[in-house]
Design an enzyme around this catalytic site. Structure first.
Site, short mmCIF file in Angstrom:
data_model
loop_
_atom_site.label_atom_id
_atom_site.label_comp_id
_atom_site.label_asym_id
_atom_site.label_seq_id
_atom_site.Cartn_x
_atom_site.Cartn_y
_atom_site.Cartn_z
N ASP A 1 42.97 47.26 47.69
CA ASP A 1 42.37 45.94 47.66
C ASP A 1 41.00 46.16 48.28
O ASP A 1 40.89 46.39 49.49
CB ASP A 1 43.19 44.96 48.51
CG ASP A 1 42.59 43.57 48.46
OD1 ASP A 1 41.35 43.46 48.62
OD2 ASP A 1 43.32 42.60 48.25
N HIS A 2 39.96 46.16 47.46
CA HIS A 2 38.69 46.67 47.99
C HIS A 2 38.13 45.80 49.12
O HIS A 2 37.28 46.25 49.87
CB HIS A 2 37.66 46.87 46.87
CG HIS A 2 36.99 45.63 46.39
ND1 HIS A 2 37.55 44.78 45.49
CD2 HIS A 2 35.79 45.09 46.69
CE1 HIS A 2 36.73 43.78 45.25
NE2 HIS A 2 35.65 43.93 45.97
N HIS B 1 42.77 39.49 47.57
CA HIS B 1 41.68 39.49 48.56
C HIS B 1 41.84 38.40 49.61
O HIS B 1 41.74 38.65 50.81
CB HIS B 1 40.32 39.31 47.86
CG HIS B 1 40.06 40.30 46.77
ND1 HIS B 1 40.50 41.59 46.83
CD2 HIS B 1 39.40 40.19 45.58
CE1 HIS B 1 40.12 42.24 45.73
NE2 HIS B 1 39.46 41.41 44.97
C1 BG6 Z 1 37.48 41.61 41.97
C2 BG6 Z 1 37.73 40.48 41.02
O1 BG6 Z 1 38.68 42.10 42.49
O2 BG6 Z 1 36.66 41.13 43.05
C3 BG6 Z 1 36.44 39.91 40.48
O3 BG6 Z 1 38.53 40.94 39.93
C4 BG6 Z 1 35.52 39.51 41.63
O4 BG6 Z 1 36.67 38.79 39.63
C5 BG6 Z 1 35.40 40.65 42.64
O5 BG6 Z 1 34.25 39.18 41.09
C6 BG6 Z 1 34.65 40.20 43.88
O6 BG6 Z 1 34.36 41.30 44.69
P1 BG6 Z 1 33.09 41.33 45.65
O7 BG6 Z 1 33.21 42.63 46.36
O8 BG6 Z 1 31.88 41.22 44.78
O9 BG6 Z 1 33.23 40.15 46.55
#
Ligand code: BG6
Length: 489
Positions: free
Chosen positions: A181-182, A244
């Site tokens: 989960d980045h 997230h």
């Molecule tokens: C991804 C989603 O996991 O996270 C996207 O699939 C979203 O829809 C993105 O735009 C948001 O990531 P960040 O790092 O730009 O907040």
């Protein structure tokens, strides 16, 4: 004290499935380039791209190089060094669904006689997770030392997540499965743990005794960006909340882990997930809002509606607001208001902890509740809003003013992309920032329940204009509880 700029990692062979795809080109290879330029990638390491598109290693290196100037502009100041990085890249043409007999090229690529840490990164659709894991088992490419990395989404509900976990688990032990989960790789998200558990000031006030409610906002300006097919089957709940936002909620609400050991942290997170209250069809109206964007103006520029963007009618939500409740001693009676949406006015991810007002307002109604605002992105930092006397001879007037900690001013460093940290953690075998099987499943259980309640209640998502702060119903959700969203100008 001198601190190393990175933790050394052992030599590795990293196989990226879906190597020509968006995630790999936009995030994974640029992150690996950064790690290389910092000197973290050991000499004998190899990065092997695998995808269906027929091409050779030279052509693949060119693709990566071109995309790097697009997605990591200005990073390759030293061209010679960047060419050195490209030498680590190799490519095999491979249809991941092909039978084991067609995996010979990858096998050959990996048979280099070295004892490198072996990693299989599945930057693919979740439908490929199990078949690829099975092939890795059948071909014996999955050695006892190998690790597998799964990108979110892990399934689209509890049942499919379990299938994936069972199928992949049949080949890889749980401590070799790295579910990404980045958001957990983001510096400011990791900082949540440090803020809470490295500061004696914070813990004693972190509960229902002093906190009135918490707001978690992840607002995006972007639309679905060519991912309409995936997104329309997913929607904001599955795409952002189940993973997230749940992780942000867990890190905000969890009890102190006994150590930074991966299982110590993950065990505390799962306790939060399993204490989340479930919804029934009546709660849908009072505790949740679904929205979908119509055409509007984002940053002064015209933006199409969601259905225009994906080219067909749809009832998928691009916005959700939820009043979540955690039924445990620390948080009973303290709502966690969650909201996320696409095509909103401003990109902004924040956690706002709003405290109770003092029991007696001796200075009158001007006393505002204290607020701790954790700015996750952009403009990373922390604001603590306190009431102060407004200077002046005219009387005693109270005004809320922020103590502002801007990370950019305080720590003048480049913010690494979340994937830089996560990729190197996989190589090091550190599971702290990855989701355990039971965590993913508990989050799906809660999300499934809400999806079922939405189904039962029926109805369409509420419209909101692109470039706005979301549907009016989200403001009403707060109004009903005599609260307001924190939306500073
Ligand atoms: C991804 C989603 O996991 O996270 C996207 O699939 C979203 O829809 C993105 O735009 C948001 O990531 P960040 O790092 O730009 O907040």
């Amino acid at each position: 004290m001198h601190r190393p700029t990175f933790v050394p990692v052992p030599p590795f062979d990293l196989v990226v499935f879906g190597a020509t795809g968006d995630l790999s080109q936009r995030k994974l290879f640029p992150s690996l380039l950064h790690r290389f330029l910092d000197g973290q990638i050991p000499e004998n390491s190899r990065i092997i791209g695998a995808a269906r598109t027929p091409m050779d290693t030279e052509a693949f290196r060119k693709v990566v190089q071109e995309n790097q100037s697009k997605f990591a502009p200005g990073v390759c100041v030293d061209e010679a060094q960047c060419s050195e990085f490209l030498k680590h890249l190799h490519y095999v043409t491979l249809d991941a669904m092909a039978p084991a007999s067609e995996w010979a090229a990858l096998k050959q690529e990996l048979a280099n006689g070295r004892d490198n840490v072996r990693i299989f990164y599945l930057a693919t659709a979740p439908s490929l997770f199990v078949p690829v894991a099975q092939r890795l088992g059948e071909t014996k490419l999955a050695t006892p030392k190998s690790r597998i990395v799964l990108e979110k989404p892990i399934g689209r509900d509890l049942a499919s997540a379990r299938e994936i976990n069972d199928g992949v688990g049949a080949v890889f032990d749980e401590d070799r499965i790295f579910r990404i989960d980045h958001y957990l790789g983001k510096e400011t998200v990791q900082n949540l743990l440090v803020l809470r558990f490295a500061n004696m000031l914070v813990e004693p006030i972190w509960s229902r005794q002093t906190i009135d409610h918490v707001q978690i906002t992840v607002a995006e300006e972007i639309g679905v960006e060519g991912r309409g097919d995936y997104y329309d089957k997913s929607g904001a709940l599955r795409d952002m909340v189940q993973n997230h936002i749940m992780q942000l909620l867990c890190l905000t609400a969890a009890e102190a882990p006994n150590s930074m050991d991966a299982d110590a942290i993950r065990t505390e997170k799962i306790k939060v997930l399993s204490a989340l209250k479930h919804f029934d069809a009546r709660d849908v109206v009072t505790k949740t809002v679904r929205g979908q964007y119509r055409a509007g103006l984002v940053d002064g520029k015209p933006a199409p509606s969601y259905t225009e963007e994906i080219g067909r009618p749809s009832r998928t939500e691009t916005y959700v607001a939820i009043k979540a409740e955690i039924e445990n001693w620390r948080w009973a009676g303290v709502p966690f208001y969650l909201r996320t949406g696409k095509r909103l006015a401003k990109r902004r991810s924040e956690i706002v902890v709003q405290f109770k007002t003092p029991p007696v307002l001796i200075f009158g109604e001007e006393e505002l509740p204290n607020r701790l605002v954790l700015r996750l992105q952009p403009d990373e930092g922390v604001n603590l809003w306190l009431n102060m006397k407004e200077p002046g001879p005219g009387g005693l007037y109270v005004k809320a003013a922020p103590l502002n900690l801007s990370f950019a001013d305080e720590f003048v460093v480049r913010y690494p992309d979340a994937y830089e940290r996560l990729l190197m953690d996989v190589v090091r075998g550190n599971l702290s920032l990855f989701m355990r099987r039971d965590e993913v499943e508990a989050a799906w259980k809660w999300a499934d329940n809400l999806l079922a309640a939405w189904d039962e209640a029926g109805g369409d998502p509420k419209p909101y204009a692109a470039g706005s702060t979301g549907p009016e119903a989200a403001a009403n959700l707060m109004d009903r509880d005599r609260r307001t969203w924190w939306d500073p100008e």
